[in-house]
Scaffold this active site. Structure first.
Site, PDB file in Angstrom:
ATOM      1  N   PHE A 145       0.726  -1.137   0.031  1.00  0.00           N
ATOM      2  CA  PHE A 145      -0.035  -0.071   0.042  1.00  0.00           C
ATOM      3  C   PHE A 145       1.025   1.318  -0.007  1.00  0.00           C
ATOM      4  O   PHE A 145       1.667   1.460   0.944  1.00  0.00           O
ATOM      5  CB  PHE A 145      -1.181  -0.046   1.044  1.00  0.00           C
ATOM      6  CG  PHE A 145      -1.863   1.191   0.794  1.00  0.00           C
ATOM      7  CD1 PHE A 145      -3.168   0.914   0.232  1.00  0.00           C
ATOM      8  CD2 PHE A 145      -1.578   2.362   1.295  1.00  0.00           C
ATOM      9  CE1 PHE A 145      -4.175   2.069   0.126  1.00  0.00           C
ATOM     10  CE2 PHE A 145      -2.788   3.491   1.250  1.00  0.00           C
ATOM     11  CZ  PHE A 145      -3.638   3.213   0.575  1.00  0.00           C
ATOM     12  N   ASP A 230       9.243   2.888   1.825  1.00  0.00           N
ATOM     13  CA  ASP A 230       8.191   3.713   1.979  1.00  0.00           C
ATOM     14  C   ASP A 230       7.697   3.651   3.590  1.00  0.00           C
ATOM     15  O   ASP A 230       7.290   2.585   4.042  1.00  0.00           O
ATOM     16  CB  ASP A 230       6.887   3.293   1.274  1.00  0.00           C
ATOM     17  CG  ASP A 230       5.738   4.321   1.562  1.00  0.00           C
ATOM     18  OD1 ASP A 230       5.770   5.045   2.403  1.00  0.00           O
ATOM     19  OD2 ASP A 230       4.704   3.863   0.889  1.00  0.00           O
ATOM     20  N   LYS A 259       2.501  11.277   7.152  1.00  0.00           N
ATOM     21  CA  LYS A 259       1.805  11.000   8.483  1.00  0.00           C
ATOM     22  C   LYS A 259       2.152  11.872   9.474  1.00  0.00           C
ATOM     23  O   LYS A 259       1.817  13.039   9.498  1.00  0.00           O
ATOM     24  CB  LYS A 259       1.651   9.511   8.447  1.00  0.00           C
ATOM     25  CG  LYS A 259       0.752   8.843   7.452  1.00  0.00           C
ATOM     26  CD  LYS A 259       0.323   7.462   7.720  1.00  0.00           C
ATOM     27  CE  LYS A 259      -0.323   6.580   6.746  1.00  0.00           C
ATOM     28  NZ  LYS A 259      -1.528   6.901   6.533  1.00  0.00           N
TER      29      LYS A 259
END
Ligand code: PMP
Length: 408
Positions: A145, A230, A259
């Site tokens: 993801f 990532d 985030k």
């Protein structure tokens, strides 16, 4: 404890691209949020790790307030006084954890940081390795993801994320996650990068075998291919280290952050990594109106200051060990099927056949919600726990007590 009844959220004006749990939140502080009825909940999701420092951390709110009174936006047409300090401090924090001399490229969202890393890798392949334009390939993993843009969903293995959104962007080769030999076999002379999550968050906190990342690092070095980690979800303290890659002693060439970099206040992301790679993105090749804006830099600087103390990382290790011990107890008691945990981050698989227990992750989340705990399922039977790293021992114990009750 009395179970709370919730009305379903029935919004017709909002696009239906989400399936929220039935609660409407109005306030948050630390590990707690309050809903429209005044009910309080412990937050075990932390906005998918964007709230690693809890809701409205005083130092982060103060930094944002001060900046709001001074300057909020210039665009990249003009520098502002916090851009270089932010990049420098982030490079100081993360630079020693990546390969080569570090450079920073600020963006806004996680997906944008990943897109930026993909563009940098392709342009580096074209400029430096001589891969013809349009031929570059990037190796990715099953179960990945990395965001929701058209290019990123092109290489998703999740049918919901991908199906119907074609034509798909070519140039990606997907291999099984955790299989370094498959990664190496997928690399050829067109390959510019291997893009991986060091721990797959959205997949339910899937932790690779210990030899995976070191072997991938070695394969990338042998083939002169970039390792892009990532760390949008795994980075910035969640795993008990600044980067998850540190757990395996691996230094990626590029790392994507997002985030928690914005402290749960503003969207802030960045690519940090080799200056000889990010340096190919010269003026006019890439950009963003809001990337590296003053408010983002002010909060980002305060986030880097927090992480620089090492306290959030240490807290994730200590509280995570305690969480792990309590979750192992629930597995031993037959209440959960399996638990995967790293730092203060856990994926739980519910035991669907147990009588009286929740059959799906969603049902468990609803039961937890009724007991004053926020959590979110992923892929049906899995629940992800990511409490704020600022949570107290007492709050964590209370949350696990409520989880235990929800499982009973
Ligand atoms: N990469 C990873 C590893 C993520 O977990 C996410 C978000 N869940 C993203 C990228 C995308 O971030 P954003 O939602 O900010 O675009």
């Amino acid at each position: 404890m009395t179970a709370v009844q919730h009305e379903p959220v029935t919004a017709t004006v909002l696009a239906p691209n989400y399936h929220p749990l039935p609660v409407t939140i109005t306030e948050g502080l630390g590990s707690w949020v309050t809903d429209t009825h005044g009910h309080r909940y412990l937050d075990l999701l932390s906005a998918y790790s964007a709230l690693n420092f809890g809701h409205r951390h005083p130092a982060l709110v103060a930094a944002a307030h001060a900046q709001l009174d001074r300057l909020t936006l210039t665009s990249r047409a003009f520098d502002h006084d916090l851009l270089l300090p932010f990049a420098s401090r982030l490079a100081e924090l993360v630079g020693p954890l990546v390969a080569g001399e570090p450079m920073v490229l600020p963006m806004n969202t996680g997906a944008e940081a990943v897109e930026t890393a993909i563009k940098a890798a392709r342009k580096w392949g074209y400029d430096v390795k001589g891969v013809p334009d349009g031929r570059a390939t990037i190796v990715v993993a099953d179960g990945n993801f990395h965001g929701r843009t058209t290019t990123i969903v092109s290489f998703s293995s999740d049918p919901d994320a991908r199906t119907g959104f074609g034509p798909y962007t070519p140039g990606f080769r997907r291999v099984p996650y955790g299989d370094a030999a498959a990664v190496e076999a997928a690399i050829d002379e067109t390959t510019v990068a291997v893009l991986l999550e060091p721990v797959q968050g959205e997949q339910g906190v899937v932790i690779p075998p210990d030899d995976f990342l070191p072997a991938v690092r070695a394969a990338c070095t042998r083939a002169d291919v970039l390792l892009v980690a990532d760390e949008v979800q795994s980075g910035l303290g969640r795993t008990g280290t600044t980067l998850a890659c540190e757990l395996w002693g691996v230094r990626p060439d590029l790392v994507t952050l997002g985030k928690a970099l914005g402290g749960g206040i503003v969207p802030v992301s960045a690519v940090v990594g080799r200056a000889d790679v990010l340096g190919v993105l010269t003026a006019g090749t890439h950009g963003s109106t809001f990337g590296g804006n003053p408010l983002a830099c002010a909060v980002g600087l305060a986030v880097v200051d927090l992480l620089d103390t090492g306290e959030p990382q240490a807290r994730a290790r200590a509280l995570g060990a305690h969480l792990g011990a309590r979750l192992d107890g629930l597995v031993a008691a037959g209440m959960l099927r399996t638990v995967r945990r790293v730092g203060l981050w856990a994926g739980l698989d519910v035991e669907p056949t147990r009588s009286g227990g929740p059959r799906t992750g969603r049902e468990l989340c609803e039961r937890m919600l009724a007991r004053g705990v926020l959590a979110k399922d992923t892929h049906g039977r899995t629940l992800r726990l990511a409490p704020p790293l600022t949570m107290t021992d007492e709050e964590l114990d209370l949350a696990v007590d409520r989880l235990t009750d929800a499982l009973a």
